[in-house]
Design a protein around this motif. Structure first.
Motif, mmCIF file in Angstrom:
data_model
loop_
_atom_site.group_PDB
_atom_site.id
_atom_site.type_symbol
_atom_site.label_atom_id
_atom_site.label_comp_id
_atom_site.label_asym_id
_atom_site.label_seq_id
_atom_site.Cartn_x
_atom_site.Cartn_y
_atom_site.Cartn_z
ATOM 1 N N PRO A 24 0.785 -1.412 -0.137
ATOM 2 C CA PRO A 24 0.011 0.094 -0.206
ATOM 3 C C PRO A 24 0.924 1.271 -0.109
ATOM 4 C CG PRO A 24 -0.806 -1.467 1.516
ATOM 5 C CD PRO A 24 0.370 -1.934 1.189
ATOM 6 N N ILE A 25 2.077 1.296 0.542
ATOM 7 C CA ILE A 25 2.895 2.290 0.530
ATOM 8 C C ILE A 25 3.180 2.694 -0.937
ATOM 9 C CG2 ILE A 25 4.951 3.211 1.323
ATOM 10 C CD1 ILE A 25 4.925 1.486 3.817
ATOM 11 N N PHE A 26 3.787 1.750 -1.687
ATOM 12 C CA PHE A 26 4.149 1.927 -3.043
ATOM 13 C C PHE A 26 2.902 2.210 -3.926
ATOM 14 C CE2 PHE A 26 7.715 -0.783 -1.491
ATOM 15 C CZ PHE A 26 8.622 0.163 -1.760
ATOM 16 N N ASN A 27 1.586 1.778 -3.557
ATOM 17 C CA ASN A 27 0.491 2.034 -4.500
ATOM 18 C C ASN A 27 -0.164 3.307 -3.884
ATOM 19 O OD1 ASN A 27 0.713 -0.145 -5.947
ATOM 20 N ND2 ASN A 27 -0.662 -1.377 -4.493
ATOM 21 N N ASN A 28 0.196 4.011 -2.978
ATOM 22 C CA ASN A 28 -0.157 5.262 -2.289
ATOM 23 C C ASN A 28 -0.588 6.309 -3.426
ATOM 24 O OD1 ASN A 28 -1.508 6.840 -0.339
ATOM 25 N ND2 ASN A 28 0.635 7.985 0.041
ATOM 26 N N GLY A 29 0.289 6.421 -4.243
ATOM 27 C CA GLY A 29 0.169 7.485 -5.425
ATOM 28 C C GLY A 29 -1.254 7.052 -6.199
ATOM 29 N N ARG A 30 -1.425 5.749 -6.410
ATOM 30 C CA ARG A 30 -2.586 5.243 -7.234
ATOM 31 C C ARG A 30 -3.877 5.651 -6.638
ATOM 32 N NH1 ARG A 30 -2.151 -0.412 -9.466
ATOM 33 N NH2 ARG A 30 -2.471 -0.928 -7.264
ATOM 34 N N LEU A 31 -3.916 5.276 -5.162
ATOM 35 C CA LEU A 31 -4.867 5.123 -4.350
ATOM 36 C C LEU A 31 -5.427 6.583 -4.250
ATOM 37 C CD1 LEU A 31 -3.895 2.548 -1.608
ATOM 38 C CD2 LEU A 31 -5.715 2.047 -3.548
ATOM 39 N N SER A 32 -4.460 7.547 -4.056
ATOM 40 C CA SER A 32 -4.622 9.078 -3.915
ATOM 41 C C SER A 32 -5.408 9.690 -4.955
ATOM 42 C CB SER A 32 -3.300 9.782 -3.286
ATOM 43 O OG SER A 32 -3.697 11.083 -3.193
ATOM 44 N N ALA A 33 -4.525 8.944 -6.107
ATOM 45 C CA ALA A 33 -5.365 9.625 -7.470
ATOM 46 C C ALA A 33 -6.666 9.122 -7.633
ATOM 47 C CB ALA A 33 -4.271 9.207 -8.480
ATOM 48 N N ALA A 34 -7.045 7.731 -7.305
ATOM 49 C CA ALA A 34 -8.327 7.216 -7.618
ATOM 50 C C ALA A 34 -9.259 8.166 -6.564
ATOM 51 C CB ALA A 34 -8.286 5.771 -7.210
ATOM 52 N N ARG A 35 -8.904 8.294 -5.397
ATOM 53 C CA ARG A 35 -9.778 9.135 -4.609
ATOM 54 C C ARG A 35 -9.871 10.518 -5.216
ATOM 55 N NH1 ARG A 35 -6.596 9.478 -0.131
ATOM 56 N NH2 ARG A 35 -6.123 11.556 -0.543
ATOM 57 N N GLU A 36 -8.910 11.195 -5.269
ATOM 58 C CA GLU A 36 -9.162 12.549 -6.202
ATOM 59 C C GLU A 36 -10.117 12.518 -7.220
ATOM 60 O OE1 GLU A 36 -5.357 14.136 -6.774
ATOM 61 O OE2 GLU A 36 -5.042 14.130 -4.627
ATOM 62 N N LEU A 37 -9.956 11.302 -8.018
ATOM 63 C CA LEU A 37 -11.120 11.293 -9.243
ATOM 64 C C LEU A 37 -12.168 11.188 -8.761
ATOM 65 C CD1 LEU A 37 -11.178 10.845 -12.338
ATOM 66 C CD2 LEU A 37 -10.876 8.607 -11.845
ATOM 67 N N ALA A 38 -12.366 10.101 -7.773
ATOM 68 C CA ALA A 38 -13.872 10.134 -7.290
ATOM 69 C C ALA A 38 -14.557 11.163 -6.745
ATOM 70 C CB ALA A 38 -13.809 8.924 -6.120
ATOM 71 N N THR A 39 -13.705 11.999 -6.090
ATOM 72 C CA THR A 39 -14.036 13.259 -5.391
ATOM 73 C C THR A 39 -14.539 14.420 -6.578
ATOM 74 O OG1 THR A 39 -12.695 12.875 -3.628
ATOM 75 C CG2 THR A 39 -13.584 15.032 -3.781
ATOM 76 N N ALA A 40 -13.544 14.099 -7.544
ATOM 77 C CA ALA A 40 -13.973 15.150 -8.861
ATOM 78 C C ALA A 40 -15.240 14.695 -9.389
ATOM 79 C CB ALA A 40 -12.664 15.323 -9.417
#
Length: 145
Positions: A24-40
């Motif tokens: 999850p540490i290495f995937n954090n960028g992808r998870l964060s981007a997915a969360r921002e996309l869902a929020t947008a």
């Protein structure tokens, strides 16, 4: 022997646990981007919904203003028709008594017919305004089959 130790490292339960924790540490960028996309996307849908509501209110206000304006015009037109009818009746009576020409009678009749035509057009505009209001308020609309 070093290669064997290296191979055993991947089979080790410590490696599996460590990989599971660090993934999850290495995937954090992808998870964060997915969360921002869902929020947008959620924000975009909310703004679209707000715009639809505002457009609906604008349509209702426009239909109500149109109906109000037509109603005022209809009242004035009703008075105009009544006055034209009185003028026509008087012209006919005067013509029958020989005090008026046929041309005057025909002119007053033309004025009466024009006023009645305008009155009918205002009635149509009122009905169209009612339909527009019904549709703006979300009423169903389908053509007769």
């Amino acid at each position: 022997s070093g290669a064997r130790t290296f191979a055993n490292l991947f089979d080790s339960p410590y490696y599996t646990l460590t990989a599971g924790l660090t993934a999850p540490i290495f995937n954090n960028g992808r998870l964060s981007a997915a969360r921002e996309l869902a929020t947008a996307q959620q924000q975009e849908l909310l703004e679209s919904y707000r715009a639809s509501i505002l457009a609906g209110f604008a349509d209702v206000e426009k239909a109500l203003n149109a109906i109000d304006g037509v109603e005022r015009q209809r009242q004035w037109q009703d008075q105009e028709v009544e006055q034209a009818r009185i003028a026509f009746d008087l012209a006919q009576q005067r013509y029958a008594a020989g005090a008026e020409t046929l041309l005057t009678v025909l002119e007053t009749q033309r004025t009466l017919y024009a006023a009645q035509d305008q009155q009918a057009q205002l009635r149509l505009a009122r009905l169209q305004g009612s339909v527009a209001l019904y549709k703006a308020l979300g009423g169903g609309w389908q053509a007769p089959s």
